[in-house]
Design a protein around this motif. Structure first.
Motif, PDB file in Angstrom:
ATOM      1  N   ARG A   1       0.811  -1.219   0.000  1.00 36.06           N
ATOM      2  CA  ARG A   1       0.000   0.000   0.000  1.00 36.06           C
ATOM      3  C   ARG A   1       0.848   1.275   0.000  1.00 36.06           C
ATOM      4  O   ARG A   1       0.301   2.376   0.051  1.00 36.06           O
ATOM      5  CB  ARG A   1      -0.918   0.002   1.228  1.00 36.06           C
ATOM      6  CG  ARG A   1      -2.009  -1.055   1.173  1.00 36.06           C
ATOM      7  CD  ARG A   1      -3.062  -0.677   0.170  1.00 36.06           C
ATOM      8  NE  ARG A   1      -4.112  -1.700   0.061  1.00 36.06           N
ATOM      9  CZ  ARG A   1      -5.174  -1.569  -0.736  1.00 36.06           C
ATOM     10  NH1 ARG A   1      -5.321  -0.477  -1.452  1.00 36.06           N
ATOM     11  NH2 ARG A   1      -6.072  -2.540  -0.798  1.00 36.06           N
TER      12      ARG A   1
ATOM     13  N   LEU B   1      -5.698  -2.147   8.946  1.00 37.29           N
ATOM     14  CA  LEU B   1      -5.343  -1.767   7.583  1.00 37.29           C
ATOM     15  C   LEU B   1      -6.129  -2.567   6.560  1.00 37.29           C
ATOM     16  O   LEU B   1      -6.603  -2.022   5.556  1.00 37.29           O
ATOM     17  CB  LEU B   1      -3.837  -1.949   7.367  1.00 37.29           C
ATOM     18  CG  LEU B   1      -2.935  -0.968   8.106  1.00 37.29           C
ATOM     19  CD1 LEU B   1      -1.482  -1.417   8.017  1.00 37.29           C
ATOM     20  CD2 LEU B   1      -3.088   0.446   7.553  1.00 37.29           C
TER      21      LEU B   1
ATOM     22  N   PHE C   1      -8.911  -0.661   3.928  1.00 35.55           N
ATOM     23  CA  PHE C   1      -8.637  -0.671   2.495  1.00 35.55           C
ATOM     24  C   PHE C   1      -9.482  -1.687   1.730  1.00 35.55           C
ATOM     25  O   PHE C   1      -9.505  -1.655   0.499  1.00 35.55           O
ATOM     26  CB  PHE C   1      -7.159  -0.914   2.240  1.00 35.55           C
ATOM     27  CG  PHE C   1      -6.314   0.269   2.618  1.00 35.55           C
ATOM     28  CD1 PHE C   1      -6.421   1.465   1.940  1.00 35.55           C
ATOM     29  CD2 PHE C   1      -5.428   0.190   3.680  1.00 35.55           C
ATOM     30  CE1 PHE C   1      -5.654   2.566   2.300  1.00 35.55           C
ATOM     31  CE2 PHE C   1      -4.657   1.291   4.051  1.00 35.55           C
ATOM     32  CZ  PHE C   1      -4.770   2.482   3.358  1.00 35.55           C
ATOM     33  N   SER C   2     -10.177  -2.564   2.438  1.00 39.81           N
ATOM     34  CA  SER C   2     -11.030  -3.520   1.742  1.00 39.81           C
ATOM     35  C   SER C   2     -12.511  -3.170   1.835  1.00 39.81           C
ATOM     36  O   SER C   2     -13.333  -3.734   1.125  1.00 39.81           O
ATOM     37  CB  SER C   2     -10.824  -4.933   2.317  1.00 39.81           C
ATOM     38  OG  SER C   2     -11.204  -4.996   3.683  1.00 39.81           O
TER      39      SER C   2
END
Length: 208
Positions: free
Chosen positions: A57, A198, A202-203
């Motif tokens: 990322r 995280l 981000f998902s």
């Protein structure tokens, strides 16, 4: 109760409220799990997984550590190439360092104490500001064997994770075992907490 054992470099966690899947010879360390609905959770090489995710990322991270005393940073820097994503750590063992370096409110320290949710959240946010990183994890607790109280027993650890642009997440844990065991299991839990946060932000576009 939640039980865990260390097997080599792996930590295993079991929720005894669910059907048993456990070796009775394993030493019990009572700790909470981030996913109590899972019967058996095996944590393997969490620091490497975290570094791979950060690298994927293009993110940087730091730690703000009190009771873990820099052990989270130590575990991260054991991984080759950690410097790609890891900027540094503040071992804020004293309240003065918490306030002067991390910007923790003296009022919160006075009202709630160092081992508290408001303080650990400010630690995570403060180290992100101080070191200019994208995310951070912070710990503050009582590793023992002394220092515990009825309200804050030995083994109690507050943790917080801050990811820039998202709300800070915090959780409290109770770890059993001697001082070294509390520090080591808290370290693994902190690494996992940041990794999972995280993954979540981000998902899932709806995560705040």
């Amino acid at each position: 109760e939640i039980a865990s054992c260390l097997v080599g470099s792996e930590m295993c966690i079991r929720d005894s409220r669910l059907p048993a899947l456990w070796s009775e010879s394993a030493p019990p360390y009572i700790i909470p799990t981030l996913q109590p609905n899972r019967q058996f959770l095996r944590l393997t090489d969490m620091e490497r997984k975290l570094i791979e995710l950060l690298r994927h990322r293009s993110l940087t991270m730091a730690t703000a550590e009190s009771c873990t005393g820099g052990n989270i940073a130590h575990r991260i820097t054991l991984v080759p190439g950690a410097s790609d994503v890891f900027s540094g750590a503040v071992v804020s063992y004293s309240n003065r360092v918490k306030a002067d370096i991390l910007g923790v409110s003296m009022e919160n320290l006075r009202l709630y104490g160092a081992v508290s949710e408001p303080v650990v959240r400010e630690m995570a946010e403060g180290v992100c500001r101080a070191l200019g990183v994208d995310c951070a994890v912070a710990t503050s607790g009582i590793a023992g064997p002394g220092g515990g109280t009825p309200d804050k027993p030995v083994g109690m650890v507050w943790m917080a994770v801050h990811v820039r642009g998202f709300q800070t997440q915090s959780a409290v844990y109770r770890f059993d075992g001697d001082r070294a065991t509390v520090i080591e299991t808290a370290t693994t839990a902190a690494l996992k907490m940041l990794h999972d946060r995280l993954v979540a932000v981000f998902s899932n576009p709806g995560v705040q």
